[in-house]
Enzyme design. Structure first.
Site, PDB file in Angstrom:
ATOM      1  CG  HIS A 189      -1.914   1.084   1.306  1.00 23.67           C
ATOM      2  ND1 HIS A 189      -3.057   1.011   2.070  1.00 23.67           N
ATOM      3  CD2 HIS A 189      -1.944   2.310   0.718  1.00 23.67           C
ATOM      4  CE1 HIS A 189      -3.735   2.148   1.966  1.00 23.67           C
ATOM      5  NE2 HIS A 189      -3.068   2.959   1.148  1.00 23.67           N
ATOM      6  CG  HIS A 228      -1.424   6.171  -2.549  1.00 19.26           C
ATOM      7  ND1 HIS A 228      -2.594   5.989  -3.248  1.00 19.26           N
ATOM      8  CD2 HIS A 228      -1.675   5.738  -1.286  1.00 19.26           C
ATOM      9  CE1 HIS A 228      -3.521   5.494  -2.441  1.00 19.26           C
ATOM     10  NE2 HIS A 228      -2.984   5.319  -1.246  1.00 19.26           N
ATOM     11  CG  HIS A 254      -7.735   3.491  -0.017  1.00 15.98           C
ATOM     12  ND1 HIS A 254      -7.075   2.874  -1.043  1.00 15.98           N
ATOM     13  CD2 HIS A 254      -6.815   4.298   0.601  1.00 15.98           C
ATOM     14  CE1 HIS A 254      -5.807   3.304  -1.056  1.00 15.98           C
ATOM     15  NE2 HIS A 254      -5.632   4.167  -0.076  1.00 15.98           N
ATOM     16  CD  GLU A 285      -7.553   6.644   4.725  1.00 14.31           C
ATOM     17  OE1 GLU A 285      -8.164   6.637   3.632  1.00 14.31           O
ATOM     18  OE2 GLU A 285      -6.445   7.224   4.889  1.00 14.31           O
ATOM     19  CG  ASP A 331      -1.610   5.791   2.753  1.00 11.69           C
ATOM     20  OD1 ASP A 331      -1.911   5.479   1.587  1.00 11.69           O
ATOM     21  OD2 ASP A 331      -2.422   6.343   3.535  1.00 11.69           O
ATOM     22  CG  ASP A 332      -0.120   8.963   0.477  1.00  8.99           C
ATOM     23  OD1 ASP A 332      -0.082   8.853  -0.754  1.00  8.99           O
ATOM     24  OD2 ASP A 332      -1.104   8.643   1.162  1.00  8.99           O
TER      25      ASP A 332
HETATM   26  N1  ADE Z   1      -4.746   8.706  -1.832  1.00  9.65           N
HETATM   27  C1  ADE Z   1      -3.491   8.725  -1.375  1.00  9.65           C
HETATM   28  N2  ADE Z   1      -3.456   8.370  -0.085  1.00  9.65           N
HETATM   29  C2  ADE Z   1      -4.728   8.100   0.284  1.00  9.65           C
HETATM   30  C3  ADE Z   1      -5.336   7.677   1.483  1.00  9.65           C
HETATM   31  N3  ADE Z   1      -4.648   7.446   2.600  1.00  9.65           N
HETATM   32  N4  ADE Z   1      -6.669   7.527   1.495  1.00  9.65           N
HETATM   33  C4  ADE Z   1      -7.379   7.766   0.404  1.00  9.65           C
HETATM   34  N5  ADE Z   1      -6.853   8.157  -0.749  1.00  9.65           N
HETATM   35  C5  ADE Z   1      -5.532   8.327  -0.808  1.00  9.65           C
HETATM   36 ZN    ZN Z   2      -3.733   4.794   0.597  1.00 10.36          ZN
END
Ligand code: ADE
Ligand code: ZN
Length: 324
Positions: free
Chosen positions: A14, A16, A194, A197, A275-276
């Site tokens: 996971h 992005h 997703h 969350e 994630d990011d």
């Molecule tokens: N796009 C990038 N990160 C995300 C996240 N944590 N939740 C939803 N969309 C995303």
């Molecule tokens: Zn994500």
């Protein structure tokens, strides 16, 4: 322990790619492509990474992606992430990209996917890092727009392993994308989404029953429904959990409140992911370290989490056997 966690063989399921765009590269690409940025310096941009919720983050994340213009930019972005993977002993990756974030700005689908794929192929040949690329639909856009994206992907199906669903969860439940997910699955693509969350446990149930996904991204709100937790454990439906993301986006107030180890002990097949990372303050190893510091994760738990990342990856049997 930090060195142990860095060296522990891992997979990341996971991530992005647009969320791995570090401020330094963002500024460099902005300059290369003459894109005006509303920040005077890298430091000022970093200071803006203070989020109250998912939408606060998404607004900056989509703005940042505007510097990605050429195939080389997508290659450079992906290669920078792969170098991190190499340094952290990540053997297998299943990164996401958001084609609509780019096609809606007039960047052809081909530009993004060709740059990303070139880097992923090089990861395999240079470092032996295997991968499967997942293309996500933006859930704040329409199902028709998702269908259009799926059509654009058709010439590139050899480069994509599956589809995902991301962006604003509130107000955009899984059912909105029932038909496009059915079509993608009929085309032979795997599916993730997703869910749970910021949204309710019901979104996890609907992602499974309506979208028929193979894995759930995040899924931490499943804890509100004990029957769902039992189902996830029984049916071995993996969750790709992102601890630093969840605290930075205020899904949990503090890492000590995070439920990943509680779910692990209840038999849910949870994995750790970043994630990011450029926005949330850490790559995969940092997420493991945060679990040790904030939740007292043991070495045995870390090993189990890493094993889950191989076991519930989309790698083929032979590759899994090599990694496990
Ligand atoms: N796009 C990038 N990160 C995300 C996240 N944590 N939740 C939803 N969309 C995303
Ligand atoms: Zn994500």
């Amino acid at each position: 322990m930090d060195q142990f966690l860095n060296d522990l063989p891992k997979a990341e399921l996971h991530l992005h790619l647009e969320g791995s765009l570090e401020p330094e590269l963002l500024f460099a690409l902005g300059e290369r492509n003459a894109v005006e940025l509303p920040y005077a310096s890298i430091e000022q941009l970093r200071e803006a990474y203070d989020f109250g919720n998912l939408q606060d983050f998404l607004d900056l994340y989509y703005q940042g992606a505007a510097v990605l213009q050429t195939e080389q930019d997508f290659y450079d972005l992906t290669w920078a992430y792969i170098e991190r993977c190499k340094a952290e002993n990540i053997l297998h990756i299943e990164p996401f990209f958001d084609p609509q974030t780019h096609t809606d700005r007039g960047i052809p689908f081909a530009t993004a996917i060709n740059g990303i794929s070139r880097a992923l192929e090089q990861a395999e040949t240079a470092y032996g890092i295997s991968s499967g690329l997942i293309m996500c639909f933006l859930r704040h856009l329409s199902e028709d727009a998702a269908f259009e994206t799926l059509q654009q992907a058709e010439p590139y199906l050899d480069k994509i392993i599956g589809i995902g669903l991301d962006s604003s969860e509130k107000g955009h439940p899984p059912a909105k994308f029932e038909r496009v997910f059915a079509k993608a699955r009929a085309m032979g693509l795997l599916a993730v989404a997703h869910a749970g969350e910021e949204g309710p446990a019901q979104n996890v149930i609907d992602a499974l029953d309506i979208l028929k996904v193979d894995r759930i991204d995040h899924g931490v709100r499943a804890i509100d429904d004990p029957e769902l937790i039992q189902r996830l454990a029984r049916e071995e439906i993996a969750l790709t959990v992102c601890p630093l993301s969840n605290t930075r986006l205020k899904v949990f107030d503090d890492m000590s409140q995070h439920n990943i180890l509680q779910m692990l002990e209840q038999g849910v097949k949870v994995t750790v992911n970043s994630d990011d990372p450029a926005y949330f303050g850490g790559y995969l190893t940092e997420n493991f370290i945060a679990l040790e510091k904030g939740l007292g994760m043991t070495r045995e738990q870390a090993v189990e989490l890493a094993r889950n990342s191989f076991e519930y990856s989309f790698a083929n049997k032979e590759r899994k056997a090599e990694m496990l």
